[in-house]
Design a protein around this motif. Sequence first.
Motif, mmCIF file in Angstrom:
data_model
loop_
_atom_site.group_PDB
_atom_site.id
_atom_site.type_symbol
_atom_site.label_atom_id
_atom_site.label_comp_id
_atom_site.label_asym_id
_atom_site.label_seq_id
_atom_site.Cartn_x
_atom_site.Cartn_y
_atom_site.Cartn_z
ATOM 1 N N LYS A 1 0.840 -1.208 0.000
ATOM 2 C CA LYS A 1 0.000 0.000 0.000
ATOM 3 C C LYS A 1 0.873 1.255 0.000
ATOM 4 C CE LYS A 1 -3.860 2.456 0.933
ATOM 5 N NZ LYS A 1 -5.078 2.500 0.130
ATOM 6 N N LEU A 2 1.912 1.279 0.820
ATOM 7 C CA LEU A 2 2.828 2.419 0.863
ATOM 8 C C LEU A 2 3.523 2.609 -0.483
ATOM 9 C CD1 LEU A 2 4.462 1.829 4.362
ATOM 10 C CD2 LEU A 2 2.844 3.647 3.775
ATOM 11 N N ASP A 3 3.938 1.512 -1.086
ATOM 12 C CA ASP A 3 4.596 1.581 -2.387
ATOM 13 C C ASP A 3 3.644 2.131 -3.452
ATOM 14 O OD1 ASP A 3 6.875 0.838 -4.238
ATOM 15 O OD2 ASP A 3 5.296 -0.427 -5.081
ATOM 16 N N ASN A 4 2.389 1.678 -3.421
ATOM 17 C CA ASN A 4 1.397 2.170 -4.380
ATOM 18 C C ASN A 4 1.192 3.677 -4.235
ATOM 19 O OD1 ASN A 4 0.978 -0.382 -5.402
ATOM 20 N ND2 ASN A 4 -0.960 -0.724 -4.333
ATOM 21 N N LEU A 5 1.013 4.128 -2.997
ATOM 22 C CA LEU A 5 0.778 5.551 -2.773
ATOM 23 C C LEU A 5 1.991 6.383 -3.190
ATOM 24 C CD1 LEU A 5 -1.034 5.493 0.697
ATOM 25 C CD2 LEU A 5 -2.063 5.840 -1.556
ATOM 26 N N SER A 6 3.171 5.904 -2.908
ATOM 27 C CA SER A 6 4.377 6.659 -3.271
ATOM 28 C C SER A 6 4.500 6.793 -4.774
ATOM 29 C CB SER A 6 5.627 5.993 -2.691
ATOM 30 O OG SER A 6 5.917 4.766 -3.335
ATOM 31 N N GLU B 1 5.118 8.811 8.319
ATOM 32 C CA GLU B 1 6.576 8.716 8.386
ATOM 33 C C GLU B 1 7.086 7.547 7.549
ATOM 34 O OE1 GLU B 1 7.220 8.556 12.580
ATOM 35 O OE2 GLU B 1 7.153 10.747 12.813
ATOM 36 N N ASP B 2 6.339 6.444 7.569
ATOM 37 C CA ASP B 2 6.704 5.309 6.715
ATOM 38 C C ASP B 2 6.556 5.672 5.239
ATOM 39 O OD1 ASP B 2 7.231 3.753 8.934
ATOM 40 O OD2 ASP B 2 5.293 2.720 8.905
ATOM 41 N N GLN C 1 9.582 6.080 1.772
ATOM 42 C CA GLN C 1 9.583 5.146 0.651
ATOM 43 C C GLN C 1 10.664 5.527 -0.357
ATOM 44 O OE1 GLN C 1 7.402 2.220 0.232
ATOM 45 N NE2 GLN C 1 7.547 2.765 2.394
ATOM 46 N N PRO C 2 11.272 4.534 -1.029
ATOM 47 C CA PRO C 2 12.379 4.822 -1.948
ATOM 48 C C PRO C 2 12.081 5.900 -2.980
ATOM 49 C CG PRO C 2 12.203 2.465 -1.583
ATOM 50 C CD PRO C 2 11.029 3.094 -0.885
ATOM 51 N N ARG C 3 10.851 5.938 -3.488
ATOM 52 C CA ARG C 3 10.516 6.942 -4.503
ATOM 53 C C ARG C 3 10.477 8.361 -3.938
ATOM 54 N NH1 ARG C 3 6.676 2.831 -6.038
ATOM 55 N NH2 ARG C 3 6.992 2.070 -8.174
ATOM 56 N N LEU C 4 10.181 8.474 -2.644
ATOM 57 C CA LEU C 4 9.914 9.783 -2.048
ATOM 58 C C LEU C 4 11.027 10.314 -1.156
ATOM 59 C CD1 LEU C 4 6.166 9.331 -0.986
ATOM 60 C CD2 LEU C 4 7.031 10.430 -3.053
ATOM 61 N N ILE C 5 11.885 9.439 -0.682
ATOM 62 C CA ILE C 5 12.798 9.834 0.394
ATOM 63 C C ILE C 5 13.696 10.999 0.008
ATOM 64 C CG2 ILE C 5 14.592 8.140 -0.217
ATOM 65 C CD1 ILE C 5 14.896 7.773 2.913
ATOM 66 N N ASN C 6 14.093 11.093 -1.249
ATOM 67 C CA ASN C 6 14.975 12.185 -1.674
ATOM 68 C C ASN C 6 14.249 13.524 -1.819
ATOM 69 O OD1 ASN C 6 17.242 10.543 -1.728
ATOM 70 N ND2 ASN C 6 16.923 9.961 -3.874
ATOM 71 N N GLY D 1 12.448 14.828 0.540
ATOM 72 C CA GLY D 1 12.506 15.520 1.826
ATOM 73 C C GLY D 1 11.162 15.987 2.338
ATOM 74 N N TYR D 2 10.111 15.192 2.117
ATOM 75 C CA TYR D 2 8.790 15.585 2.612
ATOM 76 C C TYR D 2 8.747 15.600 4.134
ATOM 77 C CZ TYR D 2 6.435 15.374 -1.946
ATOM 78 O OH TYR D 2 6.031 15.605 -3.234
ATOM 79 N N LYS D 3 8.171 16.654 4.692
ATOM 80 C CA LYS D 3 7.901 16.778 6.120
ATOM 81 C C LYS D 3 6.398 16.689 6.346
ATOM 82 C CE LYS D 3 12.247 17.321 7.055
ATOM 83 N NZ LYS D 3 13.016 16.240 7.718
ATOM 84 N N ILE D 4 6.005 16.593 7.605
ATOM 85 C CA ILE D 4 4.624 16.259 7.943
ATOM 86 C C ILE D 4 4.035 17.260 8.937
ATOM 87 C CG2 ILE D 4 3.158 14.497 9.027
ATOM 88 C CD1 ILE D 4 5.481 12.484 8.306
ATOM 89 N N VAL D 5 2.787 17.671 8.687
ATOM 90 C CA VAL D 5 1.975 18.355 9.701
ATOM 91 C C VAL D 5 0.757 17.474 9.942
ATOM 92 C CG1 VAL D 5 0.694 20.405 10.359
ATOM 93 C CG2 VAL D 5 2.743 20.633 8.925
#
Length: 368
Positions: A67-72, A103-104, A108-113, A115-119
């Motif tokens: 699911k995380l991979d799909n969303l990313s 945070e998970d 994800q590999p597609r998103l980690i670079n 630098g997304y932050k969270i509110v």
Amino acid sequence: MKIKQFLIAFFIIFAISNSFSQDKKFKIHTVAFYNFENLFDTINDPNTYDEEYLPNKGWTSKNYKKKLDNLSRVLIELGTDENPANSPVVIGACEIENRGVLEDLVKQPRLINKGYKIVHFDSPDKRGIDVALLYQEKYFTPVSYTNIPLYIYKDGKNNGKKEEKEKEEETDDAVQVDESTQRIYTRDQLLVTGYLEGEEISFIVNHWPSRSGGEKKSSPNREAAGALNRKIIDSLYKINPKAKIITMGDLNDDPTNKSVKKGVGAVGTKEELKPLGIYNPMEKMHKQGIGTLGYRDSWNIFDQIMLSEPLVKGDYSSWTYWKANVFKKPYLIQNEGRWKGYPKRNSNGVPGFSDHLPVYIYLIKQVN
């Protein structure tokens, strides 16, 4: 002869204006909203109704990771048709169990670079689903954020009255009612104000009450949500009549419903838009039959992004609205079975993408 002279003059003017337009350069940023459809982890939280998404119900770590991979995959591609250099700088989201799943997701590999932050704040919704804002730190800097509760009541008296102490009854999303106060528990509205490359913009993320029990019967709850959204918008306008505001979310209503048209006061054309007003580009899409979720052979566009007047009628020397769209890639659509032709949802324990399609807008700014 006069016609010939007119045509020559027209083409000269066109050539000159075209040459100037070619010299202009614009920067583009994408802002998106996506209903993640039950982004739950595999851990039992005794304070929420998450039993459907546990390993003993088939929601395994493997499914969660898929699911995380799909969303990313969706998030990294959103808006790249016109903005191939970057994924959305700001993403509003809903149907999130907790901060941990976000945070998970951003790791994800597609998103980690990126630098997304969270509110994120926990809402009183007993299923544990919340709204949140993701943002790329190198482009957007939050300076304030708060969750604003929606007080609605089973007896229809949605007057915003706040009880000092309220007991939550453990029921489903449609009837999360405190029997002593008759309050129905639902998601908060998230307000985040910050600077998009130096320019102040406020974002409101919404997930309005569902249509459970019927559209007409449940409409007052969404009308109350629309009124609260308008109250937040007006408070921002009061501070700054030129405030740039983007309100977005799964509204569980279409752009022509009362909650949006009367509650928020949104208009569907730029010609109707007045100072201190709100423009809804999704209204035109709705009238064209475009949607973000399907039900009984018809489409609704419950997922919407609306903008304050200064973002729509400003010049291109600052961030200005360009256009909006629904992200509908073939891989997001179910091609067989009961939900054929509709968004590829979670089904029978198998992780999909979402039962909603994401929406996005482009903001542009002239850079020379």
